[in-house]
Design an enzyme around this catalytic site. Structure first.
Site, mmCIF file in Angstrom:
data_model
loop_
_atom_site.group_PDB
_atom_site.id
_atom_site.type_symbol
_atom_site.label_atom_id
_atom_site.label_comp_id
_atom_site.label_asym_id
_atom_site.label_seq_id
_atom_site.Cartn_x
_atom_site.Cartn_y
_atom_site.Cartn_z
ATOM 1 N N LYS A 98 0.891 -1.171 0.000
ATOM 2 C CA LYS A 98 0.000 0.000 0.000
ATOM 3 C C LYS A 98 0.923 1.213 0.000
ATOM 4 O O LYS A 98 1.466 1.593 1.021
ATOM 5 C CB LYS A 98 -0.885 -0.013 1.258
ATOM 6 C CG LYS A 98 -2.169 0.793 1.154
ATOM 7 C CD LYS A 98 -1.995 2.262 0.791
ATOM 8 C CE LYS A 98 -1.632 3.132 1.978
ATOM 9 N NZ LYS A 98 -1.464 4.569 1.577
ATOM 10 N N GLU B 12 9.828 2.062 10.518
ATOM 11 C CA GLU B 12 10.840 3.071 10.207
ATOM 12 C C GLU B 12 10.144 4.413 10.335
ATOM 13 O O GLU B 12 9.334 4.770 9.483
ATOM 14 C CB GLU B 12 11.353 2.915 8.773
ATOM 15 C CG GLU B 12 12.060 1.611 8.495
ATOM 16 C CD GLU B 12 13.430 1.519 9.121
ATOM 17 O OE1 GLU B 12 13.991 2.574 9.507
ATOM 18 O OE2 GLU B 12 13.933 0.402 9.255
ATOM 19 N N CYS C 274 13.799 11.309 6.218
ATOM 20 C CA CYS C 274 13.588 11.001 7.635
ATOM 21 C C CYS C 274 14.871 11.164 8.431
ATOM 22 O O CYS C 274 14.834 11.437 9.618
ATOM 23 C CB CYS C 274 12.988 9.614 7.814
ATOM 24 S SG CYS C 274 13.545 8.441 6.604
ATOM 25 N N GLU D 231 9.793 16.932 14.197
ATOM 26 C CA GLU D 231 10.206 16.710 12.815
ATOM 27 C C GLU D 231 9.443 17.685 11.913
ATOM 28 O O GLU D 231 8.214 17.656 11.877
ATOM 29 C CB GLU D 231 9.902 15.260 12.423
ATOM 30 C CG GLU D 231 10.388 14.909 11.048
ATOM 31 C CD GLU D 231 10.227 13.434 10.722
ATOM 32 O OE1 GLU D 231 9.131 12.885 10.959
ATOM 33 O OE2 GLU D 231 11.185 12.842 10.214
HETATM 34 P P1 NAP Z 1 1.971 8.930 7.299
HETATM 35 O O1 NAP Z 1 0.568 9.340 7.432
HETATM 36 O O2 NAP Z 1 2.625 8.217 8.426
HETATM 37 O O3 NAP Z 1 2.061 8.031 5.971
HETATM 38 C C1 NAP Z 1 2.886 6.909 5.738
HETATM 39 C C2 NAP Z 1 2.086 5.784 5.101
HETATM 40 O O4 NAP Z 1 1.138 5.267 6.045
HETATM 41 C C3 NAP Z 1 1.246 6.227 3.907
HETATM 42 O O5 NAP Z 1 1.157 5.179 2.978
HETATM 43 C C4 NAP Z 1 -0.094 6.491 4.564
HETATM 44 O O6 NAP Z 1 -1.169 6.518 3.671
HETATM 45 C C5 NAP Z 1 -0.175 5.346 5.528
HETATM 46 N N1 NAP Z 1 -1.127 5.539 6.617
HETATM 47 C C6 NAP Z 1 -1.615 6.707 7.129
HETATM 48 N N2 NAP Z 1 -2.495 6.466 8.125
HETATM 49 C C7 NAP Z 1 -2.571 5.119 8.253
HETATM 50 C C8 NAP Z 1 -3.307 4.240 9.102
HETATM 51 N N3 NAP Z 1 -4.140 4.697 10.042
HETATM 52 N N4 NAP Z 1 -3.142 2.905 8.958
HETATM 53 C C9 NAP Z 1 -2.307 2.411 8.038
HETATM 54 N N5 NAP Z 1 -1.589 3.189 7.198
HETATM 55 C C10 NAP Z 1 -1.708 4.525 7.309
HETATM 56 O O7 NAP Z 1 2.843 10.146 6.914
HETATM 57 P P2 NAP Z 1 2.341 11.438 6.093
HETATM 58 O O8 NAP Z 1 0.969 11.838 6.491
HETATM 59 O O9 NAP Z 1 2.521 11.178 4.684
HETATM 60 O O10 NAP Z 1 3.391 12.513 6.619
HETATM 61 C C11 NAP Z 1 3.232 13.103 7.913
HETATM 62 C C12 NAP Z 1 4.574 13.265 8.595
HETATM 63 O O11 NAP Z 1 5.213 11.990 8.734
HETATM 64 C C13 NAP Z 1 5.613 14.081 7.858
HETATM 65 O O12 NAP Z 1 5.475 15.431 8.062
HETATM 66 C C14 NAP Z 1 6.888 13.543 8.435
HETATM 67 O O13 NAP Z 1 7.162 14.165 9.647
HETATM 68 C C15 NAP Z 1 6.596 12.119 8.679
HETATM 69 N N6 NAP Z 1 7.127 11.229 7.623
HETATM 70 C C16 NAP Z 1 8.206 10.483 7.894
HETATM 71 C C17 NAP Z 1 8.717 9.655 6.924
HETATM 72 C C18 NAP Z 1 9.893 8.803 7.173
HETATM 73 O O14 NAP Z 1 10.463 8.264 6.247
HETATM 74 N N7 NAP Z 1 10.305 8.614 8.400
HETATM 75 C C19 NAP Z 1 8.140 9.603 5.671
HETATM 76 C C20 NAP Z 1 7.001 10.374 5.416
HETATM 77 C C21 NAP Z 1 6.509 11.170 6.415
HETATM 78 P P3 NAP Z 1 -1.548 7.956 3.001
HETATM 79 O O15 NAP Z 1 -0.551 8.164 1.961
HETATM 80 O O16 NAP Z 1 -2.900 7.745 2.468
HETATM 81 O O17 NAP Z 1 -1.494 8.980 4.100
#
Ligand code: NAP
Ligand code: MG
Length: 470
Positions: free
Chosen positions: A170, A245, A279, A377
């Site tokens: 996903k 991660e 990240c 972050e």
């Molecule tokens: P996120 O919501 O954690 O998204 C990561 C993945 O998880 C996406 O595929 C997302 O789908 C999915 N996801 C979201 N809610 C979920 C749930 N309840 N159950 C299962 N899967 C779920 O991150 P984001 O919203 O894209 O970014 C928010 C913040 O996360 C950023 O500002 C940053 O601080 C952090 N981030 C960290 C990393 C890293 O590599 N460590 C990468 C990205 C973001 P959707 O795409 O539909 O949301």
């Protein structure tokens, strides 16, 4: 842009179960460039069934043959490099040069490494009167973010394939086109039907369905710490393996006697790359108070070399952030930094362009460890510079967040840098500008995660052990 109107399940593109769609937006001009189906629980269930059905055959395939398929996958990624890079630039906004060099280059290197490791890995060991078999965990549910859309997929799929696992992916809703190209590459590489399956969709629906599905044996997630905690809880309740991660707030520690100009320039580059959306970005620069003002001027000068621009232009080094939500969030943090008393030396919260989710390259000085911008972050092109009086204070600042993913130490000599790195609570440290190594385990201490990706340590995450006693 080209998009498939379906899910890649069981080796073919199948119509989605529901009618909801996800629009893909180009963050450089805010235009909708494509749409893909938003998967439901039903799509995830079909994908998990296909992965389960393919598992016994793939697990029994000789490791050398599995490795040969990963090598073929690497070759397809190389052959389709330009198309993939253009797609990443269109849906993520990454400058085209960076897309080619890093967004495609890194996953090619990672796929290559797992083709080699998978062919030679010892899937059996002798311990006293036992033979220990290292067997694939089963069906992997992979949930990936948008920040390195292809790398994050390959960092999970390649080791899972090498281990003999099958996969349901996903991908992030912001970057589904890259994921679809990856599914095409899997198909072209001759990986058997059902071994890899793709369900595009949103996190709370499709992502949650992957994490909760009883037919998934291991959930591998990369993304925010907030969502990671939920996924860990869901997996834990079902006694399912989980790898997380998560976020970071990495420190770039410049010790007295280091090459200051080199350390500052490299540190600024590390934060501006990918518009700060890494990240492990070195977002906190720690400088001794005697070198402090010089470092601040060097950083202000270095950041001027990263004006925002059209990511399709090969000269551009700083593109937009990924979406409107991140645009607001990052600029909100900049406003907060100013409000909490940090000194703005470059950039600011104003959007530098009328259209597109651009953020000006921003540098804060006089940042103290308790400020929000030093703790949370930000995930944007924002650097904070903090002063320290001695090494113990530098260490307590470096270790003083809930995170522990990346880090860097610069010193006059390697031994002093290594001595400091040993005291850091973090999963990776670059010594005097050390380069990315696709074989090195990548992952977090503290709330930056559980488990490791890449190299032999990354492969081990997808294995479980069985001991036979003689
Ligand atoms: P996120 O919501 O954690 O998204 C990561 C993945 O998880 C996406 O595929 C997302 O789908 C999915 N996801 C979201 N809610 C979920 C749930 N309840 N159950 C299962 N899967 C779920 O991150 P984001 O919203 O894209 O970014 C928010 C913040 O996360 C950023 O500002 C940053 O601080 C952090 N981030 C960290 C990393 C890293 O590599 N460590 C990468 C990205 C973001 P959707 O795409 O539909 O949301
Ligand atoms: Mg999200």
């Amino acid at each position: 842009m080209k998009a498939h109107d379906g899910m890649y399940i069981g080796g073919e593109w199948r119509p989605a179960a529901g009618r909801d769609r996800i629009e893909v937006v180009n963050p450089a001009d805010e235009q909708v460039i494509a749409s893909v189906p938003a998967g439901t629980e039903e799509d995830v269930d079909a994908a998990v069934r296909a992965a389960r059905a393919a598992f016994p055959g793939w697990a029994a395939t000789p490791p050398a043959e599995r490795a040969a398929r990963i090598a073929a996958l690497r070759d397809v990624l190389v052959a389709r490099k330009s198309e993939i890079a253009e797609t990443i630039t269109a849906e993520l906004g990454s400058p085209i040069g960076f897309s080619e060099r890093v967004h495609v280059g890194a996953p090619v290197a990672v796929a290559h490494s797992f083709a080699e490791i998978g062919a030679t890995y010892a899937f059996e060991e002798r311990l006293g009167n036992s033979t220990v078999l290292l067997e694939p965990v089963g069906v992997v549910g992979a949930i990936t973010p948008w920040n390195y859309p292809l790398h994050q997929i390959v960092a999970k799929v390649a080791p899972a394939l090498a281990a003999g696992c099958t996969i349901v992916l996903k991908p992030a809703e912001d970057t589904p086109l890259t994921a679809q190209l990856f599914a095409e590459a899997v198909h072209e590489a001759g990986i058997p039907a059902g071994v890899f399956n793709l369900v595009t969709g949103t996190g709370p629906v499709a992502g949650q369905a992957v994490a909760a599905h009883p037919g998934v044996d291991l959930v591998s997630f990369t993304g925010s710490t907030a969502v990671g905690k939920q996924i860990g809880a869901t997996a834990g309740a079902a006694v399912k393996r989980v790898a997380l991660e998560l976020g970071g707030k990495s420190a770039n520690v410049i010790l007295p006697g280091a090459d200051l100009a080199k350390a500052v320039a490299a540190g600024v580059g590390h934060v501006m790359n990918n518009a700060g959306q890494s990240c492990n970005a070195l977002t906190r620069m720690l400088v001794h108070r005697d070198d402090y003002e010089e470092a601040v001027s060097l950083a202000a000068a270095a950041v001027a070399k990263y004006p925002t621009g059209d990511p399709r232009d090969p000269a551009t080094r700083l593109g937009p952030v990924v979406n409107a939500k991140q645009h607001d969030r990052v600029r909100g943090y900049i406003a907060k930094g100013i409000a909490e008393g940090a000194r703005l030396v470059a950039g600011g919260a104003d959007a530098p362009a009328e259209r597109g989710y651009f953020v000006a390259p921003t540098v804060f000085a006089d940042v103290t460890p308790d400020m929000t911008i030093a703790q949370e972050e930000i995930f944007g092109p924002v650097l904070s510079i903090l002063a320290y009086a001695d090494e113990d204070e530098a260490l307590s600042i470096a270790n003083g967040t809930v995170y522990g993913l990346g880090g860097a130490v610069w010193a006059a000599d390697e031994a002093s840098a290594v001595a400091f790195a040993r005291r850091m609570d973090t999963g990776q440290v670059d010594i005097n500008g050390g380069r990315f190594n696709p074989l090195a385990p990548f992952g977090g201490y503290k709330q930056s995660g559980v488990g490791r990706e890449l190299g032999p340590h990354g492969l081990a995450e997808y294995l479980q052990t069985k001991s036979l006693q003689f």
